[in-house]
Design an enzyme around this catalytic site. Structure first.
Site, PDB file in Angstrom:
ATOM      1  N   GLU A 197      40.653  -4.120  78.279  1.00  0.00           N
ATOM      2  CA  GLU A 197      40.104  -4.377  76.933  1.00  0.00           C
ATOM      3  C   GLU A 197      39.666  -3.024  76.396  1.00  0.00           C
ATOM      4  OE1 GLU A 197      40.132  -7.245  75.494  1.00  0.00           O
ATOM      5  OE2 GLU A 197      40.639  -8.474  77.234  1.00  0.00           O
TER       6      GLU A 197
ATOM      7  N   LYS B 297      31.041  -2.476  88.253  1.00  0.00           N
ATOM      8  CA  LYS B 297      30.547  -1.115  88.005  1.00  0.00           C
ATOM      9  C   LYS B 297      30.114  -1.004  86.543  1.00  0.00           C
ATOM     10  CE  LYS B 297      31.709   2.794  86.549  1.00  0.00           C
ATOM     11  NZ  LYS B 297      30.538   3.394  85.907  1.00  0.00           N
TER      12      LYS B 297
ATOM     13  N   CYS C 107      33.691  -2.510  69.755  1.00  0.00           N
ATOM     14  CA  CYS C 107      35.150  -2.333  69.858  1.00  0.00           C
ATOM     15  C   CYS C 107      35.845  -2.934  68.645  1.00  0.00           C
ATOM     16  CB  CYS C 107      35.662  -2.942  71.144  1.00  0.00           C
ATOM     17  SG  CYS C 107      35.106  -4.617  71.372  1.00  0.00           S
TER      18      CYS C 107
ATOM     19  N   GLU D   7      39.010   6.309  66.859  1.00  0.00           N
ATOM     20  CA  GLU D   7      37.847   5.452  67.065  1.00  0.00           C
ATOM     21  C   GLU D   7      36.607   6.342  67.205  1.00  0.00           C
ATOM     22  OE1 GLU D   7      37.274   3.487  70.885  1.00  0.00           O
ATOM     23  OE2 GLU D   7      36.770   1.653  69.805  1.00  0.00           O
TER      24      GLU D   7
HETATM   25  P1  NAD Z   1      34.724   4.726  78.870  1.00  0.00           P
HETATM   26  O1  NAD Z   1      36.192   4.455  78.964  1.00  0.00           O
HETATM   27  O2  NAD Z   1      34.275   6.123  78.793  1.00  0.00           O
HETATM   28  O3  NAD Z   1      33.957   4.087  80.134  1.00  0.00           O
HETATM   29  C1  NAD Z   1      34.082   2.738  80.472  1.00  0.00           C
HETATM   30  C2  NAD Z   1      33.796   2.582  81.948  1.00  0.00           C
HETATM   31  O4  NAD Z   1      34.794   3.272  82.692  1.00  0.00           O
HETATM   32  C3  NAD Z   1      32.454   3.164  82.390  1.00  0.00           C
HETATM   33  O5  NAD Z   1      31.876   2.318  83.351  1.00  0.00           O
HETATM   34  C4  NAD Z   1      32.859   4.491  82.997  1.00  0.00           C
HETATM   35  O6  NAD Z   1      31.967   4.964  83.974  1.00  0.00           O
HETATM   36  C5  NAD Z   1      34.185   4.150  83.621  1.00  0.00           C
HETATM   37  N1  NAD Z   1      35.085   5.290  83.828  1.00  0.00           N
HETATM   38  C6  NAD Z   1      35.064   6.500  83.217  1.00  0.00           C
HETATM   39  N2  NAD Z   1      36.074   7.277  83.694  1.00  0.00           N
HETATM   40  C7  NAD Z   1      36.746   6.527  84.603  1.00  0.00           C
HETATM   41  C8  NAD Z   1      37.893   6.759  85.418  1.00  0.00           C
HETATM   42  N3  NAD Z   1      38.566   7.919  85.393  1.00  0.00           N
HETATM   43  N4  NAD Z   1      38.314   5.758  86.220  1.00  0.00           N
HETATM   44  C9  NAD Z   1      37.677   4.574  86.243  1.00  0.00           C
HETATM   45  N5  NAD Z   1      36.582   4.307  85.514  1.00  0.00           N
HETATM   46  C10 NAD Z   1      36.117   5.274  84.691  1.00  0.00           C
HETATM   47  O7  NAD Z   1      34.211   3.862  77.633  1.00  0.00           O
HETATM   48  P2  NAD Z   1      32.719   3.753  77.089  1.00  0.00           P
HETATM   49  O8  NAD Z   1      32.376   5.012  76.367  1.00  0.00           O
HETATM   50  O9  NAD Z   1      31.815   3.279  78.167  1.00  0.00           O
HETATM   51  O10 NAD Z   1      32.867   2.553  76.053  1.00  0.00           O
HETATM   52  C11 NAD Z   1      33.370   2.713  74.786  1.00  0.00           C
HETATM   53  C12 NAD Z   1      34.804   2.251  74.721  1.00  0.00           C
HETATM   54  O11 NAD Z   1      34.888   0.888  75.166  1.00  0.00           O
HETATM   55  C13 NAD Z   1      35.326   2.232  73.312  1.00  0.00           C
HETATM   56  O12 NAD Z   1      36.637   2.765  73.290  1.00  0.00           O
HETATM   57  C14 NAD Z   1      35.341   0.760  72.956  1.00  0.00           C
HETATM   58  O13 NAD Z   1      36.240   0.397  71.955  1.00  0.00           O
HETATM   59  C15 NAD Z   1      35.671   0.133  74.257  1.00  0.00           C
HETATM   60  N6  NAD Z   1      35.270  -1.284  74.278  1.00  0.00           N
HETATM   61  C16 NAD Z   1      36.254  -2.233  74.217  1.00  0.00           C
HETATM   62  C17 NAD Z   1      35.922  -3.585  74.187  1.00  0.00           C
HETATM   63  C18 NAD Z   1      36.992  -4.633  74.132  1.00  0.00           C
HETATM   64  O14 NAD Z   1      36.711  -5.778  74.486  1.00  0.00           O
HETATM   65  N7  NAD Z   1      38.214  -4.324  73.724  1.00  0.00           N
HETATM   66  C19 NAD Z   1      34.588  -3.965  74.230  1.00  0.00           C
HETATM   67  C20 NAD Z   1      33.598  -2.981  74.290  1.00  0.00           C
HETATM   68  C21 NAD Z   1      33.969  -1.632  74.313  1.00  0.00           C
END
Ligand code: NAD
Length: 497
Positions: A266, A191, A301, A399
């Protein structure tokens, strides 16, 4: 690359075809109820295409296809050499379509074309190649046991793996999950983020073209609801997530409410980049500090979003960081000269500007602080630097996931470690010092999954496990360790007489 101009990429972009339908069981499908959402480019606000807004029906269909393909062993049952060959063909197709895929990433997520052509797409192909090359070389164990027993320890694919990923590296973050999962023999439901679904939908067709059987790799575009349904699904054996800490916490709960599927997270970070007064090369440290927070618009991240500087070199370092930051002038991401593109969408754009407003109240603005408009209708923010007197300030703790750097000042190395570790996160950290002992002692004390010494964000190959301490998550992407996430260990004891 150097000969390709903004006009070249604009022409290519104009000719591009977009696919917004879900990919289930080897075919594109619209959502059953016909619902779509608009895929908007943050470069100029243009609607690129309509994307299927998947729901429960598509989740059921994709999980059923993945389950069927797993149970019939069309993929898991193949000789690892055969899986390797198919994965290598897929990677080769991705490399052949590098320009098209890089354009999709750039148009969809606002990332500079120079980065999507040099990092995102080649990195995705390389991730697939790396696990493909590894998988036919890993065996099990014959363990010491009683003389009358033969003891075998083997690894088996876990079954149906769902991967839920963010938008900052849309394909690459996905590949860090689906490459080891598929290599190990699992079937996958991916997804992508609703903010950047196009590249995943395109590579799905290439997977089939490469000979990966229908049902083994499925892609469901849609919002968080699709992720929630996958995390609650009783027939999903493992959910690998990259995203925010807040959503990661929910996903663990969904697993607990359903089938206790394996959950790998992650998550976010607020990584400290510590520069000691004895740093041997302040120019290099300054350039790296700017890259650590302004590369990819700060949507990293591992962003070095907290620069911790020893008081006696503060002015000298900050002058250099500010000079280095000016290289990241926001511009059209399709221009190969652009080092800083657009923020992914209006929601994230406003979120970052909100943090900048909070910063103005609690810290001293040293650079930037404004939205700019190199392209009408797009979302661009200047590189922004604050001198933050209080470590507890909102911009120094939370963040932001945007181009905003908080500078904190310390007097002793112990104080620097204390400040660095005073965070709910623990994804990455860096130390700059000429003293090797100091470097090792600090690296040991820093509570982070990756520590860089006299560099930042180096080691982009696959050999290093990547992930976080504390609320930055659990488990590790990349390296052979990632295979542990997508396999079950089995002990088989054979009585010989
Ligand atoms: P997000 O948590 O808003 O969304 C991530 C994914 O989860 C999306 O596909 C979203 O549609 C889905 N999602 C949203 N609500 C959900 C729910 N209730 N249940 C299941 N899935 C759901 O994050 P984002 O804004 O897409 O990305 C930014 C975040 O990702 C930042 O916090 C960043 O640090 C983190 N990130 C971490 C890494 C790592 O490897 N540690 C790498 C890249 C990004």
């Amino acid at each position: 690359m150097s000969k390709k101009t903004l006009a070249y990429w604009k022409d290519k972009a104009d000719a591009l075809q977009f696919e917004g339908r879900a990919w289930i069981d080897g075919q594109y499908h619209g959502a059953q109820d016909g619902r779509t959402f608009a895929c908007v480019s943050p470069i100029d606000g243009r609607v690129l295409c309509a994307v299927a807004d998947c729901g429960a029906a598509e989740v059921e269909a994709a999980v059923a296809a993945a389950r069927r393909s797993f149970d019939t062993q069309v993929w898991a049952g193949q000789n690892p050499r055969a899986r390797k060959a198919a994965l290598l063909r897929w990677a080769a197709l991705i490399r052949m379509h590098e320009e098209e895929l890089a354009l999709l990433e750039t148009l969809d997520a606002g990332k500079p074309i120079r980065d999507t052509t040099s990092v995102d797409v080649p990195g995705t192909a390389y991730s697939i190649e790396w696990y493909a090359e590894a998988i036919d070389k890993i065996g099990g164990e014959v363990v010491p046991a009683d003389h009358h027993l033969l003891g075998l320890v083997t690894r088996e694919p876990i079954g149906v793996v769902a991967a839920v990923v963010p938008w900052n590296f849309p394909l690459l973050m996905a590949a860090w999950k689906f490459a080891p999962a598929l290599a190990a023999g699992n079937s996958v439901v991916l997804k992508p983020s609703e903010k950047s679904p196009l590249s995943a939908l395109r590579v799905a067709q290439l997977a089939l073209d490469a000979g990966i059987p229908p049902g083994v790799f499925n892609v469901l575009p849609g919002g968080g609801e699709v992720g929630r349904l996958l995390a609650l699904h009783g027939d999903v054996d493992c959910l690998a997530f990259t995203g925010s800490t807040a959503v990661g916490k929910q996903i663990m709960q969904y697993a607990g409410q359903s089938n206790l599927k394996r959950v790998w997270l992650e998550l976010g970070g607020k990584s400290p980049n510590i520069v000691l007064a004895d740093c041997a090369d302040l120019d290099r440290a300054a350039k790296a500090a700017a890259g650590a927070i302004f590369y990819n618009m700060g949507e990293m991240c591992t962003a070095g979003s907290r620069l911790l500087v020893q008081r006696e070199i503060k002015t000298a370092l900050l002058d250099r960081v500010i000079a280095a930051a000016r290289r990241y002038t926001p511009g059209n991401p399709l221009d190969p000269a652009t080092a800083m593109g657009a923020i992914v969408d209006r929601v994230q754009f406003e979120r970052v500007l909100g943090y900048i407003e909070a910063g103005r109240a609690e810290a001293r603005l040293l650079l930037g602080g404004s939205a700019v408009q190199p392209e009408n209708g797009g979302f661009y923010i200047e590189p922004t630097i604050f001198d933050v007197p209080q470590a507890g300030s909102k911009i120094a703790r939370e963040e932001i996931f945007g181009p905003v750097l908080s500078v904190l000042t310390f007097d002793t190395a112990d104080e620097a470690v204390r400040l660095a570790n005073d965070s709910e996160y623990g994804l990455a950290a860096a130390v700059w010092t000429a003293d090797l002992t100091q470097a090792h002692e600090m690296a040991r004390s820093l509570r982070a999954g990756t520590v860089w010494v006299n560099c930042y964000d180096e080691g982009g190959d696959m050999n290093f496990p990547f992930g976080g301490y504390r609320q930055s998550g659990n488990g590790r992407d990349k390296s052979l360790h990632a295979l542990e996430k997508y396999t079950e260990l089995k002990s088989t004891l054979v009585r010989l007489r």
